[in-house]
Design a protein around this motif. Sequence first.
Motif, PDB file in Angstrom:
ATOM      1  N   ARG A 286      25.170  30.022  34.842  1.00  0.00           N
ATOM      2  CA  ARG A 286      24.318  30.633  35.857  1.00  0.00           C
ATOM      3  C   ARG A 286      24.712  32.092  36.075  1.00  0.00           C
ATOM      4  N   ILE A 287      23.697  32.924  36.242  1.00  0.00           N
ATOM      5  CA  ILE A 287      23.881  34.314  36.641  1.00  0.00           C
ATOM      6  C   ILE A 287      23.253  34.476  38.013  1.00  0.00           C
ATOM      7  N   PHE A 288      24.039  34.956  38.967  1.00  0.00           N
ATOM      8  CA  PHE A 288      23.537  35.135  40.327  1.00  0.00           C
ATOM      9  C   PHE A 288      23.093  36.581  40.512  1.00  0.00           C
ATOM     10  N   GLY A 289      21.833  36.820  40.226  1.00  0.00           N
ATOM     11  CA  GLY A 289      21.279  38.152  40.371  1.00  0.00           C
ATOM     12  C   GLY A 289      21.326  38.932  39.071  1.00  0.00           C
ATOM     13  N   ALA A 290      20.158  39.350  38.581  1.00  0.00           N
ATOM     14  CA  ALA A 290      20.079  40.141  37.350  1.00  0.00           C
ATOM     15  C   ALA A 290      19.311  41.432  37.585  1.00  0.00           C
ATOM     16  N   ASP A 291      19.281  41.876  38.850  1.00  0.00           N
ATOM     17  CA  ASP A 291      18.541  43.088  39.192  1.00  0.00           C
ATOM     18  C   ASP A 291      19.420  44.118  39.899  1.00  0.00           C
ATOM     19  N   TYR A 292      20.717  44.073  39.597  1.00  0.00           N
ATOM     20  CA  TYR A 292      21.639  45.049  40.178  1.00  0.00           C
ATOM     21  C   TYR A 292      21.508  46.397  39.445  1.00  0.00           C
ATOM     22  N   PRO A 293      21.909  47.499  40.071  1.00  0.00           N
ATOM     23  CA  PRO A 293      21.843  48.815  39.423  1.00  0.00           C
ATOM     24  C   PRO A 293      22.998  49.022  38.437  1.00  0.00           C
ATOM     25  N   THR A 294      23.030  48.182  37.406  1.00  0.00           N
ATOM     26  CA  THR A 294      24.044  48.231  36.353  1.00  0.00           C
ATOM     27  C   THR A 294      23.324  48.227  35.006  1.00  0.00           C
ATOM     28  N   PRO A 295      24.020  48.539  33.907  1.00  0.00           N
ATOM     29  CA  PRO A 295      23.317  48.656  32.622  1.00  0.00           C
ATOM     30  C   PRO A 295      22.485  47.445  32.222  1.00  0.00           C
ATOM     31  N   ASP A 296      22.953  46.215  32.497  1.00  0.00           N
ATOM     32  CA  ASP A 296      22.151  45.050  32.121  1.00  0.00           C
ATOM     33  C   ASP A 296      21.653  44.255  33.333  1.00  0.00           C
ATOM     34  N   GLY A 297      21.820  44.831  34.522  1.00  0.00           N
ATOM     35  CA  GLY A 297      21.304  44.202  35.729  1.00  0.00           C
ATOM     36  C   GLY A 297      22.220  43.187  36.374  1.00  0.00           C
ATOM     37  N   THR A 298      23.361  42.865  35.728  1.00  0.00           N
ATOM     38  CA  THR A 298      24.289  41.892  36.309  1.00  0.00           C
ATOM     39  C   THR A 298      25.542  42.596  36.811  1.00  0.00           C
ATOM     40  N   CYS A 299      26.259  41.931  37.690  1.00  0.00           N
ATOM     41  CA  CYS A 299      27.450  42.524  38.313  1.00  0.00           C
ATOM     42  C   CYS A 299      28.507  42.882  37.265  1.00  0.00           C
ATOM     43  N   VAL A 300      29.217  43.950  37.524  1.00  0.00           N
ATOM     44  CA  VAL A 300      30.281  44.417  36.640  1.00  0.00           C
ATOM     45  C   VAL A 300      31.615  44.226  37.350  1.00  0.00           C
ATOM     46  N   ARG A 301      32.577  43.650  36.632  1.00  0.00           N
ATOM     47  CA  ARG A 301      33.884  43.362  37.216  1.00  0.00           C
ATOM     48  C   ARG A 301      35.012  43.790  36.273  1.00  0.00           C
ATOM     49  N   ASP A 302      36.192  43.942  36.846  1.00  0.00           N
ATOM     50  CA  ASP A 302      37.422  44.270  36.117  1.00  0.00           C
ATOM     51  C   ASP A 302      38.240  42.991  35.997  1.00  0.00           C
ATOM     52  N   TYR A 303      38.491  42.561  34.754  1.00  0.00           N
ATOM     53  CA  TYR A 303      39.231  41.318  34.524  1.00  0.00           C
ATOM     54  C   TYR A 303      40.630  41.639  34.015  1.00  0.00           C
ATOM     55  N   ILE A 304      41.622  40.916  34.559  1.00  0.00           N
ATOM     56  CA  ILE A 304      43.023  41.108  34.181  1.00  0.00           C
ATOM     57  C   ILE A 304      43.587  39.787  33.677  1.00  0.00           C
ATOM     58  N   HIS A 305      44.247  39.830  32.528  1.00  0.00           N
ATOM     59  CA  HIS A 305      44.874  38.617  31.983  1.00  0.00           C
ATOM     60  C   HIS A 305      46.039  38.220  32.878  1.00  0.00           C
ATOM     61  N   VAL A 306      46.148  36.939  33.178  1.00  0.00           N
ATOM     62  CA  VAL A 306      47.185  36.465  34.096  1.00  0.00           C
ATOM     63  C   VAL A 306      48.578  36.767  33.555  1.00  0.00           C
ATOM     64  N   ALA A 307      48.738  36.824  32.230  1.00  0.00           N
ATOM     65  CA  ALA A 307      50.050  37.175  31.675  1.00  0.00           C
ATOM     66  C   ALA A 307      50.400  38.630  31.979  1.00  0.00           C
ATOM     67  N   ASP A 308      49.405  39.518  31.920  1.00  0.00           N
ATOM     68  CA  ASP A 308      49.635  40.915  32.310  1.00  0.00           C
ATOM     69  C   ASP A 308      49.938  41.015  33.797  1.00  0.00           C
ATOM     70  N   LEU A 309      49.224  40.235  34.599  1.00  0.00           N
ATOM     71  CA  LEU A 309      49.486  40.216  36.037  1.00  0.00           C
ATOM     72  C   LEU A 309      50.919  39.782  36.329  1.00  0.00           C
ATOM     73  N   ALA A 310      51.394  38.774  35.605  1.00  0.00           N
ATOM     74  CA  ALA A 310      52.772  38.313  35.787  1.00  0.00           C
ATOM     75  C   ALA A 310      53.763  39.424  35.436  1.00  0.00           C
ATOM     76  N   GLU A 311      53.477  40.167  34.379  1.00  0.00           N
ATOM     77  CA  GLU A 311      54.352  41.281  34.001  1.00  0.00           C
ATOM     78  C   GLU A 311      54.346  42.379  35.064  1.00  0.00           C
ATOM     79  N   ALA A 312      53.221  42.548  35.752  1.00  0.00           N
ATOM     80  CA  ALA A 312      53.172  43.523  36.845  1.00  0.00           C
ATOM     81  C   ALA A 312      54.100  43.106  37.973  1.00  0.00           C
ATOM     82  N   HIS A 313      54.160  41.803  38.269  1.00  0.00           N
ATOM     83  CA  HIS A 313      55.093  41.316  39.293  1.00  0.00           C
ATOM     84  C   HIS A 313      56.543  41.554  38.879  1.00  0.00           C
ATOM     85  N   LEU A 314      56.842  41.292  37.628  1.00  0.00           N
ATOM     86  CA  LEU A 314      58.200  41.540  37.140  1.00  0.00           C
ATOM     87  C   LEU A 314      58.547  43.021  37.272  1.00  0.00           C
ATOM     88  N   ALA A 315      57.607  43.890  36.887  1.00  0.00           N
ATOM     89  CA  ALA A 315      57.859  45.330  36.988  1.00  0.00           C
ATOM     90  C   ALA A 315      58.055  45.749  38.441  1.00  0.00           C
TER      91      ALA A 315
END
Length: 323
Positions: free
Chosen positions: A202-231
């Motif tokens: 399911r896509i919730f909304g395809a009429d946003y002001p983005t290149p393809d009309g759907t929401c844009v998000r920043d995804y982070i790998h949980v392993a990288d997130l864990a390394e951020a905690h260590l740092a």
Amino acid sequence: MTWLITGGAGYIGAHVARAMHGAGEDVVVLDDLSAAVPERLPGGVPLVEGSTLDGDLLKRVFADHGITGVVHLAARKQVGESVAEPVRYYRENIGGLATLLDAIADAGVRRLVFSSSAAVYGNPDVDLITEDTPCLPVNPYGETKLAGEWLVRAAGRAHGISTVCLRYFNVAGAAAPELADTGVFNIVPMVFDRLTRGEAPRIFGADYPTPDGTCVRDYIHVADLAEAHLAAARRLSKDAPAGDLTLNVGRGEGVSVRELITLIGEVTGDRREPVTEDRRPGDAPRAVASAERAAAELGWRARLGVPEMVASAWAGWQRHHGL
């Protein structure tokens, strides 16, 4: 140094525990097991069952294990649930943090890493969200994370505690299949769940002001997130004077919902077309981090991309669902 990791047997917490333990840090985990899988923890890491609301238990843990630093991840974190149960969220997320901070101050601990969230920003209309972007949360979950940051900084100033608040963006993936997210609350497992049941994503909304009309998000790998905690923990270990840092944890790159679903189809081999439904209240068109401050302050940058997140999450989903 001996680090107490609260919520350390959960999805993110277990990755943090493994990363820190694997890097040679002494860690102890406290978890109420409400959303935990104890088998995720590496051998030799003590697990104490209990809540951060239990002040007497916290005092015993600090004394028995000689705790000298804390990584605080234990919290409720579902947006919809927070709207339905705001009192519960404030009681557990803020009340638990306040009780923990009392124990930290009483034990003379001087280092704290706090798990925050990009939910503190709400829905800012900017290309990149920096740590200086105004915080205007739009749900009780985000409110508790912002109030938690305020409380952490105030306690830090009052008691000489050095603090780092890490504002996570969208977390996905798994460092190993057995560590994968077992919940169905975030977009990647939600799509897996639909496909496994023979239903279209399911896509919730395809009429946003983005290149393809759907929401844009920043995804982070949980392993990288864990390394951020260590740092962050190691940064606090080096810094003798009290101070505070607030840092975004993301990749600084946006991926649209449609692009993500297309990638999931390529990884799973199930390329059925998604169905479009109405927008969900509160969804921002775009939420992408500026991750430059974390790089400058911690020497940390994300290494893994969205394809690795999806492939590793799918391997974990298959393991946990017998596919």
